[in-house]
Design a protein around this motif. Structure first.
Motif, PDB file in Angstrom:
ATOM      1  N   ALA A   1       0.814  -1.372  -0.047  1.00 20.01           N
ATOM      2  CA  ALA A   1      -0.277  -0.186   0.168  1.00 20.01           C
ATOM      3  C   ALA A   1       0.694   1.222   0.213  1.00 20.01           C
ATOM      4  O   ALA A   1       2.063   1.670   0.706  1.00 20.01           O
ATOM      5  CB  ALA A   1      -1.003   0.259   0.780  1.00 20.01           C
ATOM      6  N   LYS A   2       0.176   2.091  -0.767  1.00 18.69           N
ATOM      7  CA  LYS A   2       1.537   3.279  -1.666  1.00 18.69           C
ATOM      8  C   LYS A   2       0.978   4.469  -0.255  1.00 18.69           C
ATOM      9  O   LYS A   2       1.616   5.171   0.220  1.00 18.69           O
ATOM     10  CB  LYS A   2       0.982   4.195  -1.881  1.00 18.69           C
ATOM     11  N   ASP A   3       0.064   4.552   0.872  1.00 16.24           N
ATOM     12  CA  ASP A   3      -0.242   5.491   1.746  1.00 16.24           C
ATOM     13  C   ASP A   3      -0.881   4.809   2.515  1.00 16.24           C
ATOM     14  O   ASP A   3      -2.695   3.784   3.245  1.00 16.24           O
ATOM     15  CB  ASP A   3      -1.323   6.159   1.110  1.00 16.24           C
TER      16      ASP A   3
ATOM     17  N   SER B   1      -2.130   5.478   5.226  1.00 16.27           N
ATOM     18  CA  SER B   1      -2.895   6.289   5.870  1.00 16.27           C
ATOM     19  C   SER B   1      -4.719   5.536   5.438  1.00 16.27           C
ATOM     20  O   SER B   1      -5.756   5.734   6.184  1.00 16.27           O
ATOM     21  CB  SER B   1      -3.377   7.579   5.574  1.00 16.27           C
ATOM     22  N   ARG B   2      -4.513   4.771   4.396  1.00 19.64           N
ATOM     23  CA  ARG B   2      -5.535   3.733   4.402  1.00 19.64           C
ATOM     24  C   ARG B   2      -5.510   2.921   4.984  1.00 19.64           C
ATOM     25  O   ARG B   2      -5.830   1.372   4.649  1.00 19.64           O
ATOM     26  CB  ARG B   2      -5.706   3.374   3.029  1.00 19.64           C
TER      27      ARG B   2
ATOM     28  N   ASP C   1      -9.614  -4.383  -3.300  1.00 16.46           N
ATOM     29  CA  ASP C   1     -10.080  -2.894  -2.605  1.00 16.46           C
ATOM     30  C   ASP C   1     -10.137  -3.331  -1.288  1.00 16.46           C
ATOM     31  O   ASP C   1      -9.964  -1.696  -0.214  1.00 16.46           O
ATOM     32  CB  ASP C   1     -11.680  -3.324  -3.479  1.00 16.46           C
TER      33      ASP C   1
ATOM     34  N   TYR D   1      -7.066  -2.721   5.235  1.00 20.68           N
ATOM     35  CA  TYR D   1      -6.347  -1.461   3.774  1.00 20.68           C
ATOM     36  C   TYR D   1      -7.821  -1.152   3.546  1.00 20.68           C
ATOM     37  O   TYR D   1      -9.020  -2.446   2.733  1.00 20.68           O
ATOM     38  CB  TYR D   1      -5.746  -2.602   3.335  1.00 20.68           C
TER      39      TYR D   1
ATOM     40  N   ARG E   1      -9.046   0.593  -0.075  1.00 17.48           N
ATOM     41  CA  ARG E   1      -8.656   1.658  -1.504  1.00 17.48           C
ATOM     42  C   ARG E   1      -8.678   2.919  -1.221  1.00 17.48           C
ATOM     43  O   ARG E   1      -9.836   3.250  -1.119  1.00 17.48           O
ATOM     44  CB  ARG E   1      -8.384   0.676  -2.778  1.00 17.48           C
ATOM     45  N   GLU E   2      -7.633   3.625  -2.304  1.00 15.79           N
ATOM     46  CA  GLU E   2      -8.359   5.227  -2.122  1.00 15.79           C
ATOM     47  C   GLU E   2      -9.888   5.696  -3.148  1.00 15.79           C
ATOM     48  O   GLU E   2      -9.415   4.222  -4.162  1.00 15.79           O
ATOM     49  CB  GLU E   2      -6.575   6.289  -2.627  1.00 15.79           C
ATOM     50  N   GLY E   3     -10.586   5.822  -2.701  1.00 14.72           N
ATOM     51  CA  GLY E   3     -11.976   5.690  -3.361  1.00 14.72           C
ATOM     52  C   GLY E   3     -13.108   5.908  -3.199  1.00 14.72           C
ATOM     53  O   GLY E   3     -13.829   5.537  -3.906  1.00 14.72           O
TER      54      GLY E   3
ATOM     55  N   ASP F   1     -15.556   4.309  -0.411  1.00 15.32           N
ATOM     56  CA  ASP F   1     -16.044   5.167   1.351  1.00 15.32           C
ATOM     57  C   ASP F   1     -16.892   4.314   1.395  1.00 15.32           C
ATOM     58  O   ASP F   1     -17.716   3.448   1.316  1.00 15.32           O
ATOM     59  CB  ASP F   1     -17.100   6.305   0.272  1.00 15.32           C
TER      60      ASP F   1
ATOM     61  N   PHE G   1     -11.772  12.049   7.320  1.00 14.82           N
ATOM     62  CA  PHE G   1     -10.437  11.698   6.574  1.00 14.82           C
ATOM     63  C   PHE G   1      -9.615  10.152   7.446  1.00 14.82           C
ATOM     64  O   PHE G   1     -10.247  10.099   8.202  1.00 14.82           O
ATOM     65  CB  PHE G   1      -9.773  12.851   6.750  1.00 14.82           C
TER      66      PHE G   1
END
Ligand SMILES: Cc1ncc(COP(=O)(O)O)c(C=O)c1O
Lengths: 381, 82
Positions: free
Chosen positions: A61-63, A65-66, A194, A214, A216-218, A220, A241
């Protein structure tokens, strides 16, 4: 010598550094993360941050915060399934070898929100053909949920191919990696994952009480819990956030300190080497068990197709009786029965009695396997 | 002489991340209590000593870090700069 073969439930023993770190935290730090600016609290916030970064590295995972901390894999799965806004008529695809932590929230939504659930049948070894999933997809399909490996027979499912199908149809893809995280390498992007749910207390070697999701970004989700996050306290609305949105209330900091060390321990060994070690041990276990008369082994019997879990039965003996004798007379801990997954036992033909499950861990040895096989030979008579 | 900056983020997670990446670029950075004049929340902020505002901004941007507020401390006042 006491022998532990219940690592699929939770790993034991844990490395010394795991409980030393927990003790250090409890004795010398103690404070909560993200709530204050005194040094103890900053230490705790940093600990949580570093653990998140370490987990992000593990799954690609790159971010970080996820990565959300939960109580266990069950909470991570519930948050995904209950939080993704499924409505009446939405269609979900899953497999016939899922854990109850997936089946039960799905059954709840089936009843309460009238969602439609398709359970794809695996063969009696737990193998699943991805094209069976593809053929079930409709315009209403919103979610595909698959465990990476069965907790009853260890069969590894083709998440890469299934992820590809989900991705190309724009369907949300949730993987339950409770049985694979830490004992085989895999990447979230390569598999189009995801949502990834897992426990910290199995092959990651952390203590009980910490799991992860985890996201994935996007994507919700609605939180399962609302409350204090230490951020934006002046606002009454839950933050939108991450990670704060899903982490209301006090985090399990002793648990996270232990998990951090557990992950460092396996990273140092390298997961690829752990996988090799587990392959060799699984192979040994299957070979040795195959030589015992009146013993039935379930699953693929192929180390390359499964994790270090072997389910078996002794002809004419109740699994619960075998488990009791192994524990009382040989000091060997195994798990018997349905393993929180009646669906799997229906798939492999062992419902409702279940099986005797041997699940290997990083600290099992061939000597342990010798002892188990001797005991089983004596029990079968 | 370096300017004195205070940076706040939505989540303490990003404060920790920003501290890490700024340090990696050799910037003088500390974790401090968020000044009351900036926010009523009891959290942690970053204190940064650096001449060029753009240098800070670029590093944060490269790491997808979006501050909730970037302030320059001038005597006892915090002037918003983002
Ligand atoms: C496949 C699978 N999913 C989910 C879980 C639930 O994990 P936890 O006990 O951490 O909630 C387990 C283990 O018990 C499992 O084996």
């Amino acid at each position: 010598m006491s022998i532990y073969f219940d690592n699929a439930s939770t790993s034991y023993p844990k490395p010394e550094c795991v409980f030393e770190a927990m003790k250090y935290y409890c004795k010398n730090i103690g404070a909560n993360a993200g709530r204050s600016a005194h040094r103890r609290s900053v230490y705790a916030s940093k600990l949580v941050f570093e653990t998140r970064e370490s987990i992000a590295g593990l799954i690609g995972a790159k971010d970080s915060s996820r990565i959300i901390f939960t109580q266990n894999a069950t909470e991570a799965l519930n948050l995904s399934i209950l939080g993704c806004g499924l409505k009446r008529g939405d269609h979900i695809i899953t497999s016939s070898i899922e854990h109850n932590s997936v089946m039960r929230p799905l059954k709840f939504l089936e009843k309460e929100r009238k969602i439609l659930v398709d359970i794809i049948k695996c063969d009696k070894n737990g193998l699943l053909d991805p094209s069976d999933i593809k053929s079930k997809i409709t315009k209403k399909t919103k979610f595909i949920i698959i465990n990476h490996a069965s907790n009853v027979i260890g069969t590894v499912l083709p998440i890469g191919a299934i992820g590809q199908i989900a991705h190309s149809h724009n369907i949300l893809f949730l993987v339950d990696a409770a049985q694979t995280i830490g004992c085989m390498p895999f990447d979230i992007d390569e598999n189009h994952i995801d949502l990834l749910a897992f426990s910290g207390h199995k092959a990651l070697l952390g203590p009980q009480g910490v799991g992860c999701l985890y996201i994935r970004e996007g994507i919700d989700l609605n939180p399962l819990k609302f409350g204090g996050t230490g951020s934006y306290s002046e606002f009454e609305m839950q933050p939108d956030f991450l990670p704060d949105r899903f982490e209301s209330g006090t985090l399990n900091l002793p648990g996270i300190s232990g998990l951090k060390k557990g992950i460092e321990f396996i990273k140092e060994k390298r997961i690829i080497n752990i996988q090799k070690q587990m392959h060799a041990l699984t192979d040994e276990l299957i070979n040795r068990l195959s030589k015992i008369e009146k013993l039935i082994i379930y699953g693929t019997r192929d180390k390359t197709l499964q994790t270090g879990i072997v389910s078996l039965n002794l002809n004419g003996k109740e699994p619960s009786e075998v488990g009791k004798v192994l524990d009382n007379e040989y000091d060997i801990a195994v798990r018997v029965g349905l393993h929180c997954s009646p669906q799997t036992h229906k798939t492999i033909g062992t419902f409702p009695k279940g099986t005797v499950r041997i699940s290997l861990g990083l600290f099992n040895t061939t000597e342990h396997i010798d002892r188990l096989c001797e005991a089983l030979c004596q029990i079968t008579g | 002489m370096s300017d004195h900056w205070i940076i706040i983020f939505e989540s303490v997670h990003f404060v920790m991340k920003a501290e890490k990446v700024l340090k990696e670029h050799g910037i003088d950075v500390n974790l401090v209590p968020t000044p009351r004049q900036i926010s009523s929340d009891c959290g942690v902020a970053l204190e940064v000593f650096e001449k060029k505002q753009n240098k800070i901004k670029n590093i944060l941007q490269e790491n997808a870090l979006v501050p909730d507020g970037l302030y320059r401390k001038e005597r006892n006042e915090y002037i918003i700069k983002n």
